[in-house]
Scaffold this motif. Structure first.
Motif, short mmCIF file in Angstrom:
data_model
loop_
_atom_site.label_atom_id
_atom_site.label_comp_id
_atom_site.label_asym_id
_atom_site.label_seq_id
_atom_site.Cartn_x
_atom_site.Cartn_y
_atom_site.Cartn_z
N PHE A 85 -6.25 6.63 -2.83
CA PHE A 85 -5.29 5.58 -3.16
C PHE A 85 -4.60 5.81 -4.51
O PHE A 85 -3.51 5.27 -4.74
CB PHE A 85 -5.96 4.21 -3.10
N SER A 93 -5.40 -7.98 -1.49
CA SER A 93 -5.05 -6.78 -0.72
C SER A 93 -4.33 -7.15 0.58
O SER A 93 -3.40 -6.47 0.99
CB SER A 93 -6.32 -5.97 -0.40
N TYR A 136 -9.48 4.27 8.60
CA TYR A 136 -9.70 3.46 7.42
C TYR A 136 -10.41 2.16 7.78
O TYR A 136 -11.25 1.66 7.02
CB TYR A 136 -8.37 3.16 6.73
N ASP A 196 -1.78 -0.39 -3.52
CA ASP A 196 -2.61 0.75 -3.95
C ASP A 196 -3.44 0.39 -5.18
O ASP A 196 -4.62 0.77 -5.27
CB ASP A 196 -1.73 1.96 -4.27
N LEU A 210 -6.32 -1.66 -4.09
CA LEU A 210 -7.29 -0.87 -3.35
C LEU A 210 -8.07 0.09 -4.27
O LEU A 210 -9.25 0.37 -4.02
CB LEU A 210 -6.60 -0.07 -2.25
N PHE A 262 -1.93 7.85 -3.22
CA PHE A 262 -1.01 6.95 -2.52
C PHE A 262 -0.07 6.28 -3.51
O PHE A 262 1.12 6.11 -3.24
CB PHE A 262 -1.80 5.87 -1.78
N SER A 316 -8.52 9.93 4.38
CA SER A 316 -7.74 10.23 3.18
C SER A 316 -6.69 11.31 3.45
O SER A 316 -5.53 11.19 3.04
CB SER A 316 -8.67 10.68 2.05
#
Length: 252
Positions: free
Chosen positions: A206, A156, A70, A182, A185, A209, A42
Motif C-alpha cells: 500500500f 477505510s 485481498y 492507501d 490501509l 499503491f 500485492s
C-alpha cells in the motif's frame, strides 16, 4: 493488441512497475513468517494499478482478482471491514467500471484507453450522500462483527467507496481518493504487522499503491487535457470541412 500495450507503457512505467515488484518480493523473502496469499495479492494489486494509471480496462479486470485475494488475507486477520468492502463492493464496482470503460473508450485509442469524464455538481452531491450512508451502515455492521481496529476500518470503508465511485465515473480524482485510502490501509497493516511480521508486504504494497495513485492522478490529468485538446481540434477540423463543402456546393 500487443502493439497497443507496448506503446502504452513508457520506460519509466516499466521501471516503476519492476521496482515495485522487486520491492514486494524482497519484503516477502526478508520476512521470517511468509504468507504467499499476501505476496500474490500485492503483486496483482501493483500490476492492476499500472494498467489503471494508463486508463486501460485490463486494470479493472485485475482489480477484481486482487479484491478476491485481498479479501481472503483480510479475513485471516479479522479485518472484516476490508473483507466485506473488497469482496462485496470493490470487486462488483470493478466489474461495473469494466463495463463503463468498455462503453466509453477514447475514440483514438482503439478501445485501449478510457475516455476521461468530468464530475458535475449533481454527481458530487450524490457521491457524498452515498458514501455517508454506506459508511454509517458499515460502522454498525463491523462493530457487530467485532472487527479489529474498528475506527480505522470504518474510515477505510468511506475512502474505498469514494475511490471506487471515482473510478466508475472515470474521474482523475480517483487517484487522490485512493491515495487517501492507501494512507488508512498503511496504518491498518502497520498495526497488523506489529502482531505478525508476515503482513509486512501489505505495508510495502500500500506504500507503493500510494505512490502509484498519485502518479495515476497526474497521468489522468494529462490524459484528460490531451483528450480535450484533441477533441477541440477535431471539432474545428469538422467545422472547416463542412464550411469548405458548403462553399464547393455554392460554387457549383
Amino acid at each position: 493488441m500487443k502493439k497497443v500495450l507496448f506503446k502504452m507503457f513508457t520506460v519509466f512505467d516499466i521501471l516503476l512497475w519492476s521496482i515495485s515488484i522487486v520491492t514486494i518480493i524482497l519484503s516477502f523473502t526478508l520476512s521470517p513468517s511468509r504468507d504467499y496469499l499476501t505476496l500474490t495479492s500485492s503483486v496483482i494489486g501493483v500490476t492492476a494499478l499500472m494498467f489503471i494509471v494508463k486508463g486501460h480496462v485490463a486494470g479493472q479486470i485485475l482489480t477484481v482478482v486482487f479484491a478476491v485475494f485481498y479479501g481472503v488475507v483480510s479475513y485471516f486477520f479479522a479485518y472484516y471491514g476490508e473483507m466485506i468492502t473488497y469482496l462485496g463492493m470493490s470487486a462488483p464496482a470493478a466489474v461495473m467500471a469494466t463495463i463503463s470503460w468498455l462503453r466509453h473508450p477514447y475514440k483514438k485509442s482503439d478501445r485501449a484507453q478510457v475516455e476521461v469524464d468530468k464530475l458535475t455538481v449533481k454527481k458530487v452531491i450524490v457521491l457524498i450522500g452515498v458514501t455517508a450512508v454506506i459508511t454509517v451502515a458499515f460502522y454498525f455492521i463491523l462493530r457487530a462483527l467485532e472487527t479489529t481496529n474498528l475506527t480505522v476500518s470504518t474510515v477505510s470503508v468511506a475512502t474505498s467507496v469514494l475511490a471506487a465511485s471515482m473510478v466508475f465515473l472515470r474521474s482523475p480524482l480517483y487517484g487522490l481518493a485512493y491515495a487517501a485510502n492507501d494512507v488508512v490501509l498503511i496504518v491498518m497493516w502497520t498495526l497488523a504487522t506489529y502482531k505478525d511480521i508476515a503482513y509486512l508486504p501489505m505495508i510495502i504494497c500500500f506504500s507503493l499503491f500510494l505512490l502509484l495513485d498519485f502518479y495515476g492522478f497526474i497521468s489522468w490529468t494529462k490524459m484528460r487535457n490531451r483528450q480535450h485538446t484533441d477533441n477541440a481540434q477535431n471539432t474545428q477540423t469538422d467545422i472547416e470541412q463542412h464550411e469548405n463543402s458548403e462553399q464547393g456546393e455554392q460554387t457549383e
